[in-house]
Each structure stands twice: as C-alpha cells, then as structure tokens.
Write a protein that holds these residues in place. Structure first.
Motif, mmCIF file in Angstrom:
data_model
loop_
_atom_site.group_PDB
_atom_site.id
_atom_site.type_symbol
_atom_site.label_atom_id
_atom_site.label_comp_id
_atom_site.label_asym_id
_atom_site.label_seq_id
_atom_site.Cartn_x
_atom_site.Cartn_y
_atom_site.Cartn_z
ATOM 1 N N ASN A 44 71.777 83.424 90.169
ATOM 2 C CA ASN A 44 72.340 83.966 90.876
ATOM 3 C C ASN A 44 72.899 83.388 92.244
ATOM 4 N N VAL A 45 74.120 83.502 92.339
ATOM 5 C CA VAL A 45 74.553 82.790 93.758
ATOM 6 C C VAL A 45 75.529 83.591 94.656
ATOM 7 N N THR A 46 75.189 83.932 95.710
ATOM 8 C CA THR A 46 76.105 84.836 96.540
ATOM 9 C C THR A 46 76.579 84.275 97.861
ATOM 10 N N GLU A 73 76.473 76.665 83.095
ATOM 11 C CA GLU A 73 77.474 77.386 83.873
ATOM 12 C C GLU A 73 76.722 78.303 84.961
ATOM 13 N N VAL A 74 77.359 78.310 85.991
ATOM 14 C CA VAL A 74 76.909 78.983 87.290
ATOM 15 C C VAL A 74 78.101 80.090 87.864
ATOM 16 N N PHE A 75 77.629 81.389 88.172
ATOM 17 C CA PHE A 75 78.952 81.900 88.790
ATOM 18 C C PHE A 75 78.698 82.292 90.224
ATOM 19 N N LYS A 100 63.770 82.653 87.517
ATOM 20 C CA LYS A 100 64.946 83.090 88.357
ATOM 21 C C LYS A 100 65.224 82.144 89.462
ATOM 22 N N ILE A 101 66.258 81.838 89.814
ATOM 23 C CA ILE A 101 66.931 81.229 90.968
ATOM 24 C C ILE A 101 67.822 82.151 91.611
ATOM 25 N N LYS A 102 67.820 82.362 93.040
ATOM 26 C CA LYS A 102 68.764 83.036 93.688
ATOM 27 C C LYS A 102 69.252 82.168 94.917
ATOM 28 N N ILE A 103 70.463 82.059 95.364
ATOM 29 C CA ILE A 103 70.835 81.469 96.285
ATOM 30 C C ILE A 103 71.819 82.058 97.135
#
Length: 535
Positions: free
Chosen positions: A250-252, A280-282, A428-431
């Motif tokens: 997850n990227v914000t 794929e990354v959103f 999980k990875i959060k950026i």
C-alpha cells in the motif's frame, strides 16, 4: 625524445549535462627521453680505431644483436611509461567524475560534511540496520516506510533562470538519471505502476536540469532511488519477500508533485525489480500531509492549527534574545534571494536550494558572508525552538498539532499489526511519501530527538516481527539507526511488544494531552491538559 599529448582530463568534468571539451584547457604533454645513440657502447671503440678486418664480422654480429636488444628494452620502457601515464590520467578523470578522493571517500563529503548530510549528496551511501535480526528467532512480517521527499528547489518564487543548473552535479549521476528516465518511460514500468486519478497527469520524474520553485530536482529523485535500492537489498535477505506468502503493498502520497515523484523513484528501485513477487503497485492520493485516508484518523482542525503553528513559529523567532535574529537580518536581509525570508527555515531553504545543494559558494553581502558556522547555529536554534514549543503545552499549538498529524501514521502501523495477526500467511508493506512536516511530528510525538528540520530523504522504518512463541514485536529505525530503545513507553527494550505500541498509538498518544481519543483531540472546544502519561 618521445612526446605524448593527451587531452586535459578536466574536459570530462564540465558541469553541463552534456560533456563538451573546453578549448581553453591545454593538453597534457608527457616527454619521454630516448637514450642518445652517441652514448651507446657499441657505436665506437674505446681507442677510437676501427676494429681489424679479422674481427669485423664477429663484432658486427655482436653489435647488431646488442642494438636489437637495446631497442627492445627501450620499447618496453616506453610502453611501461605510456601505460603508467594513461593510468594516472584515467585515475584523475574517474576520481573527479565520481567525486572520490584518495581515501576512497568523497572529496565534497569530506570537506563539507554539514552540506553533504543536509543535501544528501549522492556520494553518500544509504546504510542501516534494517532487517538485521536473527531469522531463527524472529520472522519479519510487515514494514512501514515513511520518508521525506528528495532534494528540491526553494519554495520562493523568482526568476530561477538566473541560478545554477539543477541537474546532477557528477557525470556518473547524470548518466544514472538518463537510465532512470528510460526505466520510468518504459511500457513495463507503466504497467507496474498504477496511480490515483489525481496523479494521472503528473510526470513520473523531475526535469533533467531546470529549476522549478518547490519541485524536486534530478538529484532528489536519485536520492529516493538510492534509498529504495538499499532497502530492497536488505529485505531480500529476510523472509519479507518470501514467495510462499501473499505480499500486500500500500502506497500513500501527499498532494504534491515532489512527494509523488519521490514515491515513484523509491518504488522504481525498491519493488519494480521484484518481478514475480510484486507485479503491480497502486499509488493512493491523500489530500493531507499527514496521510489520513480513513475515518479513524480524520482531524479537520489540523489544517487551521498548522497555519496557527507557522505564525507562532515565526513570532518565537522575532522575539529572539540570543542575537541570532539580528545576525541573520544583517546578512539575509540584504541578499536579493532572501529578502522576503523572515524565518530561519525560509532562509535555510533558500541557501540549500541555491547554494549548498548546488555546490556553489555561500553568498556574501557587504564583505560579510553566510558561513557553515552560521547555518549550524540556525539549525541548532530551530531544533531547540521546535522542542521548546512542543514541551510548553498550551503556550503553543505545537503539541496538539503534532499529535494530530502523527496519530495517523502511528495508527496505520498499529492497524498493520492487527491485520498481520488475523492473516498469518500475509506479509505487508506500507509506504508514505511525505515532508519534513510529516516526519517531524511522528518523531516529536514518539519523544525521539532529531535535528529540526529533518534532512532530505529522511526516513523512518517500522518493522513488525513475529517470534517463535507467537508474540509480535515492533522495531523502530530512523535514518538507518535502531532507536527502539529510546521509545519511552517501551522501557528501553530493543524489541517493543506490539501490544505496547498499539496501546500508545490508540490511547497513550492522546492521554499525554488529557484526551482519550482523536475526536476529543481535534475538538477545538476542549482544552488540552498536558501530562507525561504515555500509556
């Protein structure tokens, strides 16, 4: 003699993007002396007489053999000297092209470590202890990465065409940026990266060499690419990218071009190379700098409090009694580029973007120059000011604002812990790609000392581990250093129980101001009651 002429190596060191030889630079001449034929022992007899006819044939053969031998030896000597000369010249070019000195470090970093650290010169290497845990005892389950955007131009609006080229300083980095652009322009990368509609028309990377107010430079993009490379390499050694587990990413990103491009640069080296694991990354859009995109962290009052904080920030400096205000006014008030700058943050923003990060001389006015000593003094002052305003409770809005801004990031880390417990086969990875005003409040609320403002590409990493007994733990790393034992609510432990961290992020963070939740915190009709209750 034998003369070797080669172009001066400085022709390769022009600061423009394209390397063009300078006609004003003279070539290097290397003269290699040849032994004189008159000094050769076979040229004449010691008596000065011609040898007798009976020994003439043998002597002639001996002379020819000796002549050939000496010719071969001379040729070998010339080749050795030529190779040595070429080696010296190429070493000179490489060292200056890459910025390395004789000790293997960077000449710029060695001479200007203060500037190198704040600007994050690309000669620096990203190092850190991320992922360094005993894999037999602990399994890495989740990682949250929060970073400040890369180096940018000052926010002040003026005629930037008068200022220096904003392209990478070293030729090796200019070449890297060319490759970087080709990667991001590729169809493969465009298939990999999906973006929210708000970012649909944003360019993936900054301009190659042009300066643009408030926007990231090419070096800034490469800083985040460098960070992504570092973290990918360390986490490849862990079980985070284990193909047997589902990996959720997850990227914000905050609503600015510089943070969007920073996220793209980071992803291009951190996850894009992990084909088959991350296909794929959103990239999700957040209209807030503190990255709240869910109801649990909403705080409408934060926008108004941020404006109030900036006013109080400036008033604090205008009431300065240390003598710094008079000193900065005497210099910065006369400089054309900083006449409108009133706060030390604004002054340093201009100096970094126009001079330090461009590796240009610091400016002077009326025979008085901006110095590194003055800049260090200003940074010490802003660091003290930020901490003092936070600790003085209701005298300033600082503590309430920073808590409101930090609770979002910390809440997402706690939420990741909950999700990992419910889905043990998922990693999980959060950026989060943000600002100094994103990184700073998180550190301040966690009571972690830091230099205010946090440097470009400053980063906080939260690692969640699962041990053999079924317990979850959190590890906190700031700019590569493990600072878990500095968390006041974890009792000096180098592995903080996840339950302890979750309790702080959901109650202790608010209890420190006399509130019980984010709703009370953000209710302007309620007055904070500051205390030292963290849990």
């Amino acid at each position: 003699s034998f003369k070797l002429s080669v172009p001066h190596p400085s022709i390769y060191l022009q600061s423009s993007t394209m390397m063009e030889p300078s006609s004003s630079l003279c070539p290097i001449h290397i003269t290699l002396p040849l032994p004189s034929s008159s000094s050769h022992p076979d040229c004449t007899c010691s008596s000065g007489r011609v040898p007798s006819s009976s020994g003439r044939s043998q002597s002639s053969d001996d002379s020819s053999a000796m002549a050939r031998f000496h010719s071969i030896m001379r040729l070998l000597a010339y080749l050795i000297l030529l190779a040595l000369a070429i080696h010296i010249i190429l070493s000179y070019v490489v060292k200056h092209e890459t910025g390395e000195n004789e000790e293997g470090g960077s000449s710029a970093v060695g001479i200007y470590p203060f500037a190198a650290k704040l600007c994050q010169y690309l000669e620096l290497k990203d190092t850190g202890v991320e992922g360094e845990m005993d894999s037999n005892e602990y399994k890495l389950k989740g990682v949250t990465v929060l970073f400040r955007h890369g180096e940018r131009s000052p926010i002040v609006k003026d005629d930037l065409s008068k200022h220096h080229d904003c392209g990478p300083f070293r030729d090796i980095d200019r070449r890297s940026f060319e490759y970087f652009m080709k990667t991001l322009d590729s169809n493969e990368f465009k298939k990999f990266l999906k973006v929210d509609k708000e970012f649909k028309y944003q360019p993936f990377y900054p301009l190659r060499s042009e300066c643009s107010p408030g926007n990231m430079t090419a070096e800034g993009a490469l800083q985040l690419s460098r960070l992504g490379n570092h973290l990918r390499r360390v986490y490849e050694k862990t079980n985070l990218f284990n193909k047997e587990n589902e990996l959720n990413v997850n990227v914000t990103v905050s609503p600015f071009r510089r943070t969007f491009q920073s996220a793209v640069a980071f992803l291009s080296s951190f996850l894009f190379p992990m084909k088959g694991i991350v296909d794929e990354v959103f990239v999700k859009y957040s209209n807030e700098t503190f990255h709240c995109t869910d109801p649990f962290c909403q705080c409408p009052s934060a926008f108004k409090w941020r404006s109030l904080y900036e006013k109080q920030h400036l008033e604090y400096f205008l009431n300065d009694t240390t003598g710094l205000k008079e000193k900065t006014e005497r210099i910065f008030g006369e400089l054309e580029i900083s006449k409108r700058s009133k706060d030390p943050f604004q002054m340093m923003d201009v100096i970094l973007g126009r001079h330090m990060c461009r590796r240009s001389p610091l400016p002077c006015v009326n025979e008085e120059c901006v110095s590194f000593e003055l800049l260090k003094e200003m940074l010490d002052y802003t660091t003290h000011r930020g901490l003092d305003m936070f600790n003085r409770g209701n005298d300033f809005i600082s503590a309430r604002l920073h808590t409101a801004e930090a609770q979002s990031i910390l809440g997402y880390v706690a939420k990741m812990g909950d999700e990992l417990r419910l889905s043990p086969q998922t990693h999980k990875i959060k950026i989060f790609s943000g600002h100094d005003t994103t990184v700073g409040p998180v550190l301040r609320t966690l009571r972690i000392p830091f230099v205010d403002f946090p440097r470009y590409a400053a980063h906080i990493v939260f690692e969640i581990y699962h041990d053999r007994d079924g317990m979850d733990f959190l590890r906190l790393i700031f700019n590569g250093d493990d600072i878990t034992d500095e968390l006041p609510f974890c009792g000096g432990k180098n592995m903080c129980p996840m339950s302890t961290f979750t309790r702080f992020s959901r109650s202790g963070i608010f209890a420190a101001l006399g509130f019980s939740n984010v709703t009370q915190l953000c209710d302007p009709s309620l007055t904070p009651q500051p205390n030292n209750a963290y849990v």
